[in-house]
Write a protein that holds these residues in place. Structure first.
Motif, PDB file in Angstrom:
ATOM      1  N   GLY A 157      -0.800  23.210  -9.151  1.00 31.21           N
ATOM      2  CA  GLY A 157       0.010  21.986 -10.115  1.00 31.21           C
ATOM      3  C   GLY A 157       1.183  22.752 -10.845  1.00 31.21           C
ATOM      4  N   LYS A 158       1.438  24.152 -10.603  1.00 29.06           N
ATOM      5  CA  LYS A 158       2.488  24.787 -11.249  1.00 29.06           C
ATOM      6  C   LYS A 158       3.708  25.009 -10.577  1.00 29.06           C
ATOM      7  CE  LYS A 158       0.377  25.288 -15.306  1.00 29.06           C
ATOM      8  NZ  LYS A 158       1.116  24.994 -16.575  1.00 29.06           N
ATOM      9  N   GLY A 159       4.186  23.967  -9.681  1.00 31.03           N
ATOM     10  CA  GLY A 159       5.135  24.147  -8.820  1.00 31.03           C
ATOM     11  C   GLY A 159       4.819  24.507  -7.414  1.00 31.03           C
ATOM     12  N   ALA A 160       3.663  24.807  -7.303  1.00 33.06           N
ATOM     13  CA  ALA A 160       2.955  25.180  -5.696  1.00 33.06           C
ATOM     14  C   ALA A 160       1.694  24.923  -5.880  1.00 33.06           C
ATOM     15  CB  ALA A 160       3.538  26.804  -5.795  1.00 33.06           C
ATOM     16  N   GLU A 161       1.111  25.066  -4.529  1.00 32.58           N
ATOM     17  CA  GLU A 161      -0.335  25.032  -4.469  1.00 32.58           C
ATOM     18  C   GLU A 161      -0.940  26.358  -5.266  1.00 32.58           C
ATOM     19  OE1 GLU A 161       1.791  25.486  -1.921  1.00 32.58           O
ATOM     20  OE2 GLU A 161       1.698  23.663  -0.718  1.00 32.58           O
ATOM     21  N   GLY A 162      -2.276  26.251  -5.592  1.00 34.78           N
ATOM     22  CA  GLY A 162      -2.924  27.525  -6.107  1.00 34.78           C
ATOM     23  C   GLY A 162      -2.890  28.720  -5.380  1.00 34.78           C
ATOM     24  N   ALA A 163      -2.424  29.769  -5.904  1.00 31.50           N
ATOM     25  CA  ALA A 163      -2.441  30.818  -4.983  1.00 31.50           C
ATOM     26  C   ALA A 163      -2.952  32.241  -5.795  1.00 31.50           C
ATOM     27  CB  ALA A 163      -1.106  31.243  -4.767  1.00 31.50           C
ATOM     28  N   GLU A 164      -3.551  33.101  -4.906  1.00 32.62           N
ATOM     29  CA  GLU A 164      -4.045  34.288  -5.519  1.00 32.62           C
ATOM     30  C   GLU A 164      -3.457  35.435  -5.188  1.00 32.62           C
ATOM     31  OE1 GLU A 164      -8.256  34.737  -5.775  1.00 32.62           O
ATOM     32  OE2 GLU A 164      -8.663  32.483  -5.556  1.00 32.62           O
ATOM     33  N   LEU A 165      -3.298  36.448  -5.593  1.00 35.46           N
ATOM     34  CA  LEU A 165      -2.686  37.756  -5.135  1.00 35.46           C
ATOM     35  C   LEU A 165      -3.630  38.845  -5.682  1.00 35.46           C
ATOM     36  CD1 LEU A 165      -0.609  39.394  -3.748  1.00 35.46           C
ATOM     37  CD2 LEU A 165       0.615  39.554  -5.922  1.00 35.46           C
ATOM     38  N   ARG A 166      -4.108  39.732  -4.742  1.00 35.27           N
ATOM     39  CA  ARG A 166      -5.074  40.988  -5.157  1.00 35.27           C
ATOM     40  C   ARG A 166      -4.136  42.053  -4.790  1.00 35.27           C
ATOM     41  NH1 ARG A 166     -10.143  39.646  -6.412  1.00 35.27           N
ATOM     42  NH2 ARG A 166     -10.645  37.518  -5.753  1.00 35.27           N
ATOM     43  N   VAL A 167      -4.124  43.058  -5.599  1.00 37.76           N
ATOM     44  CA  VAL A 167      -3.192  44.383  -5.447  1.00 37.76           C
ATOM     45  C   VAL A 167      -3.993  45.594  -5.694  1.00 37.76           C
ATOM     46  CG1 VAL A 167      -1.255  45.554  -6.454  1.00 37.76           C
ATOM     47  CG2 VAL A 167      -1.357  43.053  -6.431  1.00 37.76           C
ATOM     48  N   SER A 168      -3.997  46.706  -4.898  1.00 34.42           N
ATOM     49  CA  SER A 168      -4.455  47.957  -4.895  1.00 34.42           C
ATOM     50  C   SER A 168      -3.283  48.960  -4.916  1.00 34.42           C
ATOM     51  CB  SER A 168      -5.737  48.122  -4.113  1.00 34.42           C
ATOM     52  OG  SER A 168      -5.040  48.357  -3.009  1.00 34.42           O
ATOM     53  N   LEU A 169      -3.527  49.985  -6.011  1.00 38.17           N
ATOM     54  CA  LEU A 169      -2.594  51.344  -5.990  1.00 38.17           C
ATOM     55  C   LEU A 169      -3.447  52.653  -5.914  1.00 38.17           C
ATOM     56  CD1 LEU A 169      -0.131  52.658  -6.440  1.00 38.17           C
ATOM     57  CD2 LEU A 169      -0.017  52.159  -8.555  1.00 38.17           C
ATOM     58  N   ASN A 170      -3.039  53.324  -4.938  1.00 37.43           N
ATOM     59  CA  ASN A 170      -3.646  54.795  -5.152  1.00 37.43           C
ATOM     60  C   ASN A 170      -2.413  55.666  -5.048  1.00 37.43           C
ATOM     61  OD1 ASN A 170      -6.979  54.699  -5.076  1.00 37.43           O
ATOM     62  ND2 ASN A 170      -6.126  53.014  -3.574  1.00 37.43           N
ATOM     63  N   SER A 171      -2.370  56.615  -6.198  1.00 39.69           N
ATOM     64  CA  SER A 171      -1.267  57.533  -5.923  1.00 39.69           C
ATOM     65  C   SER A 171      -1.739  58.861  -6.419  1.00 39.69           C
ATOM     66  CB  SER A 171      -0.045  57.108  -6.623  1.00 39.69           C
ATOM     67  OG  SER A 171      -0.124  56.979  -7.991  1.00 39.69           O
ATOM     68  N   ASP A 172      -1.070  59.938  -6.036  1.00 44.51           N
ATOM     69  CA  ASP A 172      -1.537  61.424  -6.622  1.00 44.51           C
ATOM     70  C   ASP A 172      -0.297  62.164  -6.463  1.00 44.51           C
ATOM     71  OD1 ASP A 172      -1.831  63.005  -4.131  1.00 44.51           O
ATOM     72  OD2 ASP A 172      -2.967  60.882  -3.880  1.00 44.51           O
ATOM     73  N   MET A 173      -0.289  63.240  -7.278  1.00 41.64           N
ATOM     74  CA  MET A 173       0.468  64.265  -6.988  1.00 41.64           C
ATOM     75  C   MET A 173       0.015  65.697  -6.723  1.00 41.64           C
ATOM     76  SD  MET A 173       3.794  63.774  -8.719  1.00 41.64           S
ATOM     77  CE  MET A 173       4.124  62.598  -9.944  1.00 41.64           C
ATOM     78  N   SER A 174       0.741  66.241  -5.722  1.00 40.29           N
ATOM     79  CA  SER A 174       0.028  67.681  -5.278  1.00 40.29           C
ATOM     80  C   SER A 174       1.490  68.650  -5.030  1.00 40.29           C
ATOM     81  CB  SER A 174      -0.405  67.218  -3.908  1.00 40.29           C
ATOM     82  OG  SER A 174       0.451  66.815  -3.084  1.00 40.29           O
ATOM     83  N   THR A 175       0.982  69.841  -4.615  1.00 40.38           N
ATOM     84  CA  THR A 175       1.810  71.024  -4.475  1.00 40.38           C
ATOM     85  C   THR A 175       2.733  71.067  -5.598  1.00 40.38           C
ATOM     86  OG1 THR A 175       3.723  69.916  -3.277  1.00 40.38           O
ATOM     87  CG2 THR A 175       1.744  70.729  -1.883  1.00 40.38           C
ATOM     88  N   ILE A 176       2.323  71.149  -6.921  1.00 38.40           N
ATOM     89  CA  ILE A 176       3.305  70.949  -8.049  1.00 38.40           C
ATOM     90  C   ILE A 176       3.699  72.364  -8.174  1.00 38.40           C
ATOM     91  CG2 ILE A 176       3.148  70.803 -10.558  1.00 38.40           C
ATOM     92  CD1 ILE A 176       0.874  68.716 -10.152  1.00 38.40           C
ATOM     93  N   GLY A 177       4.909  72.560  -8.334  1.00 33.28           N
ATOM     94  CA  GLY A 177       5.680  73.834  -8.539  1.00 33.28           C
ATOM     95  C   GLY A 177       6.015  74.650  -7.359  1.00 33.28           C
ATOM     96  N   GLN A 178       5.537  74.154  -6.205  1.00 27.43           N
ATOM     97  CA  GLN A 178       5.809  74.682  -4.787  1.00 27.43           C
ATOM     98  C   GLN A 178       7.106  74.427  -4.184  1.00 27.43           C
ATOM     99  OE1 GLN A 178       2.246  74.642  -2.231  1.00 27.43           O
ATOM    100  NE2 GLN A 178       1.050  74.740  -4.125  1.00 27.43           N
ATOM    101  N   ASP A 179       8.187  75.199  -3.845  1.00 24.56           N
ATOM    102  CA  ASP A 179       9.383  74.804  -3.290  1.00 24.56           C
ATOM    103  C   ASP A 179       9.145  74.284  -1.754  1.00 24.56           C
ATOM    104  OD1 ASP A 179      11.897  74.457  -2.296  1.00 24.56           O
ATOM    105  OD2 ASP A 179      12.555  76.620  -2.967  1.00 24.56           O
TER     106      ASP A 179
END
Length: 337
Positions: free
Chosen positions: A266-288
Protein backbone atom coordinates in the motif's frame (compact mmCIF):
# COMPACT_ATOMS: atom_id res chain seq x y z
CA UNK A 1 58.37 67.33 -14.15
CA UNK A 2 61.87 66.15 -14.90
CA UNK A 3 62.71 62.53 -15.57
CA UNK A 4 64.69 62.35 -12.32
CA UNK A 5 61.75 63.62 -10.25
CA UNK A 6 59.40 61.15 -11.91
CA UNK A 7 61.75 58.27 -11.08
CA UNK A 8 62.01 59.37 -7.46
CA UNK A 9 58.21 59.61 -7.21
CA UNK A 10 57.69 56.13 -8.68
CA UNK A 11 60.26 54.66 -6.30
CA UNK A 12 58.57 56.36 -3.33
CA UNK A 13 55.16 55.01 -4.33
CA UNK A 14 56.58 51.51 -4.74
CA UNK A 15 58.26 51.73 -1.34
CA UNK A 16 55.06 52.88 0.33
CA UNK A 17 53.10 50.06 -1.31
CA UNK A 18 55.59 47.49 -0.06
CA UNK A 19 55.24 48.80 3.47
CA UNK A 20 51.44 48.49 3.40
CA UNK A 21 50.55 45.52 5.68
CA UNK A 22 47.53 44.63 3.55
CA UNK A 23 49.69 44.54 0.45
CA UNK A 24 52.26 42.42 2.24
CA UNK A 25 49.59 39.94 3.30
CA UNK A 26 48.25 39.74 -0.26
CA UNK A 27 51.72 39.08 -1.64
CA UNK A 28 52.29 36.42 1.00
CA UNK A 29 49.11 34.64 -0.09
CA UNK A 30 49.92 34.93 -3.79
CA UNK A 31 53.47 33.63 -3.50
CA UNK A 32 52.86 31.07 -0.75
CA UNK A 33 53.26 27.35 -1.40
CA UNK A 34 50.19 25.66 -2.90
CA UNK A 35 47.91 23.98 -0.40
CA UNK A 36 47.91 20.17 -0.54
CA UNK A 37 44.87 18.42 -2.05
CA UNK A 38 41.92 18.22 0.31
CA UNK A 39 42.17 14.43 0.52
CA UNK A 40 45.78 14.69 1.75
CA UNK A 41 44.67 16.99 4.54
CA UNK A 42 41.81 14.60 5.38
CA UNK A 43 44.22 11.67 5.51
CA UNK A 44 46.28 13.52 8.11
CA UNK A 45 43.25 13.84 10.39
CA UNK A 46 43.32 11.55 13.42
CA UNK A 47 40.25 9.32 13.64
CA UNK A 48 40.57 7.18 16.80
CA UNK A 49 38.91 3.84 15.93
CA UNK A 50 38.23 3.24 19.61
CA UNK A 51 35.80 6.20 19.49
CA UNK A 52 33.65 4.76 16.69
CA UNK A 53 30.96 3.34 18.98
CA UNK A 54 30.56 6.56 21.00
CA UNK A 55 31.12 9.24 18.37
CA UNK A 56 28.75 9.14 15.34
CA UNK A 57 30.90 11.68 13.48
CA UNK A 58 33.96 9.44 13.69
CA UNK A 59 31.86 6.41 12.68
CA UNK A 60 30.48 8.17 9.59
CA UNK A 61 33.94 9.38 8.57
CA UNK A 62 35.41 5.89 8.82
CA UNK A 63 32.50 4.08 7.14
CA UNK A 64 32.31 6.68 4.36
CA UNK A 65 36.05 7.06 3.74
CA UNK A 66 36.83 7.61 0.07
CA UNK A 67 39.24 5.34 -1.82
CA UNK A 68 41.73 8.15 -2.41
CA UNK A 69 41.94 8.84 1.34
CA UNK A 70 42.24 5.11 2.06
CA UNK A 71 45.23 4.94 -0.29
CA UNK A 72 46.81 7.98 1.35
CA UNK A 73 46.44 6.37 4.78
CA UNK A 74 47.16 2.73 3.98
CA UNK A 75 49.46 2.78 0.95
CA UNK A 76 49.37 0.05 -1.73
CA UNK A 77 46.73 -2.63 -1.14
CA UNK A 78 44.14 -4.89 -2.73
CA UNK A 79 40.44 -4.51 -1.97
CA UNK A 80 37.88 -7.14 -2.90
CA UNK A 81 34.15 -7.11 -2.17
CA UNK A 82 31.21 -9.34 -3.07
CA UNK A 83 27.74 -7.80 -2.82
CA UNK A 84 24.60 -9.94 -3.29
CA UNK A 85 20.99 -8.80 -3.62
CA UNK A 86 17.78 -10.82 -3.52
CA UNK A 87 14.58 -8.96 -4.40
CA UNK A 88 11.13 -10.44 -3.71
CA UNK A 89 7.98 -8.74 -4.97
CA UNK A 90 4.62 -10.40 -4.31
CA UNK A 91 4.20 -13.89 -5.72
CA UNK A 92 6.83 -13.40 -8.43
CA UNK A 93 10.01 -15.52 -8.26
CA UNK A 94 12.91 -13.84 -6.42
CA UNK A 95 15.34 -11.81 -8.50
CA UNK A 96 18.98 -12.38 -7.52
CA UNK A 97 22.14 -10.63 -8.61
CA UNK A 98 25.66 -10.55 -7.20
CA UNK A 99 28.65 -8.42 -8.11
CA UNK A 100 32.34 -8.63 -7.44
CA UNK A 101 34.47 -5.53 -7.03
CA UNK A 102 38.25 -5.77 -7.17
CA UNK A 103 40.53 -2.79 -6.70
CA UNK A 104 44.34 -2.82 -6.67
CA UNK A 105 46.04 0.38 -5.48
CA UNK A 106 49.67 1.14 -6.19
CA UNK A 107 51.96 3.58 -4.37
CA UNK A 108 51.66 7.31 -4.82
CA UNK A 109 48.60 8.06 -2.73
CA UNK A 110 45.72 9.98 -4.28
CA UNK A 111 47.59 10.39 -7.59
CA UNK A 112 49.00 6.86 -7.72
CA UNK A 113 48.31 3.98 -10.10
CA UNK A 114 45.33 1.69 -9.69
CA UNK A 115 43.42 -1.10 -11.43
CA UNK A 116 39.71 -1.66 -10.81
CA UNK A 117 37.36 -4.39 -12.07
CA UNK A 118 33.59 -4.71 -11.64
CA UNK A 119 31.77 -7.92 -12.68
CA UNK A 120 28.29 -9.22 -11.94
CA UNK A 121 26.34 -12.45 -12.29
CA UNK A 122 24.61 -11.16 -15.42
CA UNK A 123 27.87 -11.21 -17.36
CA UNK A 124 28.28 -7.44 -17.26
CA UNK A 125 31.19 -5.37 -16.01
CA UNK A 126 33.89 -2.82 -16.63
CA UNK A 127 37.63 -2.41 -16.08
CA UNK A 128 39.58 0.79 -15.50
CA UNK A 129 43.34 1.32 -15.11
CA UNK A 130 45.46 4.35 -14.36
CA UNK A 131 49.17 3.77 -14.88
CA UNK A 132 51.72 6.57 -14.99
CA UNK A 133 48.93 9.13 -15.14
CA UNK A 134 47.37 7.51 -18.25
CA UNK A 135 43.84 6.09 -18.05
CA UNK A 136 42.58 3.02 -19.91
CA UNK A 137 39.05 1.58 -19.79
CA UNK A 138 36.91 -1.14 -21.32
CA UNK A 139 33.70 -3.06 -20.76
CA UNK A 140 33.91 -6.68 -19.66
CA UNK A 141 34.65 -8.22 -23.06
CA UNK A 142 35.80 -5.15 -24.96
CA UNK A 143 39.21 -3.81 -25.90
CA UNK A 144 40.95 -1.23 -23.74
CA UNK A 145 40.76 2.33 -24.98
CA UNK A 146 43.01 5.08 -23.73
CA UNK A 147 41.09 7.94 -22.12
CA UNK A 148 43.05 11.15 -22.57
CA UNK A 149 40.06 13.26 -21.53
CA UNK A 150 38.25 11.02 -19.08
CA UNK A 151 36.62 13.99 -17.26
CA UNK A 152 37.02 12.33 -13.87
CA UNK A 153 35.74 8.91 -14.96
CA UNK A 154 38.69 7.10 -13.35
CA UNK A 155 38.22 8.87 -10.02
CA UNK A 156 34.47 8.17 -10.00
CA UNK A 157 35.07 4.50 -10.78
CA UNK A 158 37.65 4.22 -8.00
CA UNK A 159 35.18 5.72 -5.52
CA UNK A 160 32.27 3.52 -6.61
CA UNK A 161 34.26 0.27 -6.64
CA UNK A 162 35.51 0.69 -3.08
CA UNK A 163 32.36 2.17 -1.52
CA UNK A 164 30.43 -1.03 -0.78
CA UNK A 165 30.15 -0.47 2.98
CA UNK A 166 29.20 3.16 2.37
CA UNK A 167 26.46 2.02 -0.04
CA UNK A 168 25.03 -0.47 2.45
CA UNK A 169 25.09 2.09 5.26
CA UNK A 170 23.18 4.54 3.04
CA UNK A 171 20.71 1.86 1.98
CA UNK A 172 19.94 1.21 5.65
CA UNK A 173 19.42 4.95 6.27
CA UNK A 174 22.66 5.43 8.19
CA UNK A 175 21.44 3.17 10.98
CA UNK A 176 24.49 0.92 11.12
CA UNK A 177 25.46 0.71 14.79
CA UNK A 178 28.88 -0.56 15.87
CA UNK A 179 29.62 -2.19 19.23
CA UNK A 180 33.31 -2.67 20.21
CA UNK A 181 34.49 -6.22 20.85
CA UNK A 182 38.18 -5.61 21.57
CA UNK A 183 41.11 -5.97 19.19
CA UNK A 184 42.23 -8.74 16.85
CA UNK A 185 45.14 -9.32 14.47
CA UNK A 186 44.40 -9.09 10.75
CA UNK A 187 47.04 -9.25 8.00
CA UNK A 188 49.65 -8.79 10.72
CA UNK A 189 48.02 -5.55 11.88
CA UNK A 190 46.11 -4.69 15.05
CA UNK A 191 42.47 -3.99 14.31
CA UNK A 192 39.44 -3.02 16.34
CA UNK A 193 36.57 -5.48 15.93
CA UNK A 194 32.97 -4.25 15.98
CA UNK A 195 29.69 -6.15 15.95
CA UNK A 196 27.09 -4.57 13.68
CA UNK A 197 23.43 -4.16 14.60
CA UNK A 198 20.57 -2.04 13.30
CA UNK A 199 20.28 1.21 15.23
CA UNK A 200 17.02 2.90 16.18
CA UNK A 201 15.21 4.87 13.48
CA UNK A 202 15.68 8.10 15.41
CA UNK A 203 19.46 7.78 15.12
CA UNK A 204 19.46 8.00 11.33
CA UNK A 205 21.09 11.02 9.73
CA UNK A 206 18.57 13.54 8.40
CA UNK A 207 18.48 13.63 4.58
CA UNK A 208 19.82 16.78 2.91
CA UNK A 209 17.40 19.51 1.85
CA UNK A 210 17.20 18.74 -1.87
CA UNK A 211 15.08 20.55 -4.50
CA UNK A 212 11.85 18.98 -5.69
CA UNK A 213 12.21 16.45 -8.48
CA UNK A 214 11.07 17.59 -11.91
CA UNK A 215 8.23 15.45 -13.26
CA UNK A 216 8.25 14.33 -16.92
CA UNK A 217 5.33 15.52 -19.03
CA UNK A 218 4.07 11.98 -19.59
CA UNK A 219 4.43 11.01 -15.95
CA UNK A 220 6.84 8.51 -14.43
CA UNK A 221 7.21 5.11 -16.02
CA UNK A 222 6.43 2.00 -13.99
CA UNK A 223 10.07 1.13 -13.30
CA UNK A 224 10.76 4.62 -11.95
CA UNK A 225 7.65 4.53 -9.75
CA UNK A 226 8.67 1.22 -8.21
CA UNK A 227 12.24 2.40 -7.63
CA UNK A 228 11.16 5.64 -5.95
CA UNK A 229 8.51 3.84 -3.90
CA UNK A 230 11.22 1.54 -2.56
CA UNK A 231 13.59 4.35 -1.57
CA UNK A 232 10.85 6.52 -0.08
CA UNK A 233 9.09 3.79 1.90
CA UNK A 234 11.81 1.23 2.65
CA UNK A 235 11.91 0.06 6.27
CA UNK A 236 15.12 -1.64 7.47
CA UNK A 237 14.30 -4.80 9.43
CA UNK A 238 17.69 -6.19 10.43
CA UNK A 239 21.41 -5.68 9.91
CA UNK A 240 24.03 -7.96 11.45
CA UNK A 241 27.71 -8.67 10.95
CA UNK A 242 31.16 -7.43 11.89
CA UNK A 243 33.62 -4.73 10.88
CA UNK A 244 37.39 -4.61 11.45
CA UNK A 245 39.03 -1.16 11.62
CA UNK A 246 42.80 -0.72 11.46
CA UNK A 247 44.09 0.64 14.77
CA UNK A 248 46.80 2.74 13.10
CA UNK A 249 45.12 4.24 10.03
CA UNK A 250 41.40 3.93 10.94
CA UNK A 251 40.75 2.23 7.57
CA UNK A 252 38.08 -0.47 7.37
CA UNK A 253 39.98 -3.71 6.69
CA UNK A 254 37.26 -6.37 6.65
CA UNK A 255 33.45 -6.38 6.50
CA UNK A 256 30.78 -9.07 6.81
CA UNK A 257 27.16 -7.86 6.70
CA UNK A 258 23.69 -9.30 6.14
CA UNK A 259 20.66 -7.05 5.99
CA UNK A 260 16.92 -7.14 5.31
CA UNK A 261 14.57 -4.34 4.19
CA UNK A 262 10.85 -4.28 3.34
CA UNK A 263 8.38 -1.98 1.64
CA UNK A 264 4.96 -2.34 3.33
CA UNK A 265 1.97 -3.05 1.04
CA UNK A 266 0.00 0.00 0.00
CA UNK A 267 2.99 2.35 -0.10
CA UNK A 268 2.86 3.11 -3.80
CA UNK A 269 3.67 -0.47 -4.79
CA UNK A 270 3.09 -4.04 -3.78
CA UNK A 271 4.81 -5.27 -0.68
CA UNK A 272 8.45 -6.05 -1.45
CA UNK A 273 11.54 -7.33 0.34
CA UNK A 274 15.25 -6.91 -0.28
CA UNK A 275 18.01 -9.00 1.29
CA UNK A 276 21.58 -7.76 1.03
CA UNK A 277 24.90 -9.37 1.92
CA UNK A 278 28.38 -7.87 1.78
CA UNK A 279 31.77 -9.49 2.27
CA UNK A 280 34.91 -7.43 1.72
CA UNK A 281 38.54 -7.52 2.79
CA UNK A 282 41.91 -5.85 2.31
CA UNK A 283 45.06 -7.80 1.44
CA UNK A 284 48.66 -7.31 0.24
CA UNK A 285 48.84 -4.13 2.32
CA UNK A 286 52.05 -2.20 1.67
CA UNK A 287 53.07 -4.36 -1.32
CA UNK A 288 53.69 -2.59 -4.62
CA UNK A 289 51.60 -4.41 -7.30
CA UNK A 290 53.89 -3.12 -10.10
CA UNK A 291 50.95 -2.19 -12.33
CA UNK A 292 51.60 -2.06 -16.06
CA UNK A 293 49.47 -0.56 -18.85
CA UNK A 294 47.56 -2.99 -21.08
CA UNK A 295 49.57 -4.48 -23.93
CA UNK A 296 46.90 -3.74 -26.52
CA UNK A 297 44.61 -0.72 -26.48
CA UNK A 298 42.82 1.60 -28.88
CA UNK A 299 43.77 5.27 -29.09
CA UNK A 300 41.46 7.92 -27.71
CA UNK A 301 38.80 9.09 -30.18
CA UNK A 302 37.09 12.46 -30.47
CA UNK A 303 33.97 10.84 -31.88
CA UNK A 304 33.48 7.10 -31.25
CA UNK A 305 32.13 5.51 -34.41
CA UNK A 306 29.72 2.97 -32.92
CA UNK A 307 26.55 4.60 -34.30
CA UNK A 308 28.10 5.31 -37.69
CA UNK A 309 29.32 1.71 -37.95
CA UNK A 310 25.82 0.45 -37.19
CA UNK A 311 24.40 2.64 -39.97
CA UNK A 312 27.00 1.21 -42.35
CA UNK A 313 25.80 -2.32 -41.61
CA UNK A 314 22.28 -1.29 -42.63
CA UNK A 315 23.51 0.32 -45.84
CA UNK A 316 22.93 3.91 -44.72
CA UNK A 317 25.73 6.14 -45.95
CA UNK A 318 27.39 8.43 -43.45
CA UNK A 319 28.09 12.07 -44.19
CA UNK A 320 31.11 12.83 -46.35
CA UNK A 321 32.78 14.65 -43.46
CA UNK A 322 32.38 11.57 -41.26
CA UNK A 323 33.44 9.16 -44.00
CA UNK A 324 36.93 10.62 -44.03
CA UNK A 325 37.38 10.69 -40.28
CA UNK A 326 40.48 8.73 -39.20
CA UNK A 327 39.66 5.68 -37.16
CA UNK A 328 36.13 5.43 -38.56
CA UNK A 329 36.28 1.64 -38.43
CA UNK A 330 37.16 1.52 -34.74
CA UNK A 331 34.64 0.15 -32.28
CA UNK A 332 32.66 2.38 -29.96
CA UNK A 333 34.03 3.79 -26.71
CA UNK A 334 33.83 0.89 -24.20
CA UNK A 335 32.78 2.92 -21.19
CA UNK A 336 29.73 5.14 -21.04
CA UNK A 337 30.24 8.66 -19.82
Amino acid sequence: MSRLKRSVLVAALALSACSDPVDKAAKARIFSAEDPPKVVASAAEKLPPEDVADNPNVARRILGMDASEVTERLGPHTYKATVSYEWTNGAAPPVKISETRTFVAGPGGVSGDFHGVLENSRDQGLEVMRVGGKVFARNRYGTFRQRLRDRGMAERTRTELTGAIRDVDSLFQGRMQLSPQGTVTYEGRTAWRYDVTLGAAGEATAPPNLPTLLEPKGGRDETTRRRLAFFEHRVPQSLVGEVLVDATTSVVLKVRLNGHLVVPPGKGAEGAELRVSLNSDMSTIGQDPQLQPPENFLPDADKPQGIADALDRFGIERNKADAGTPGAAEPADPVDE
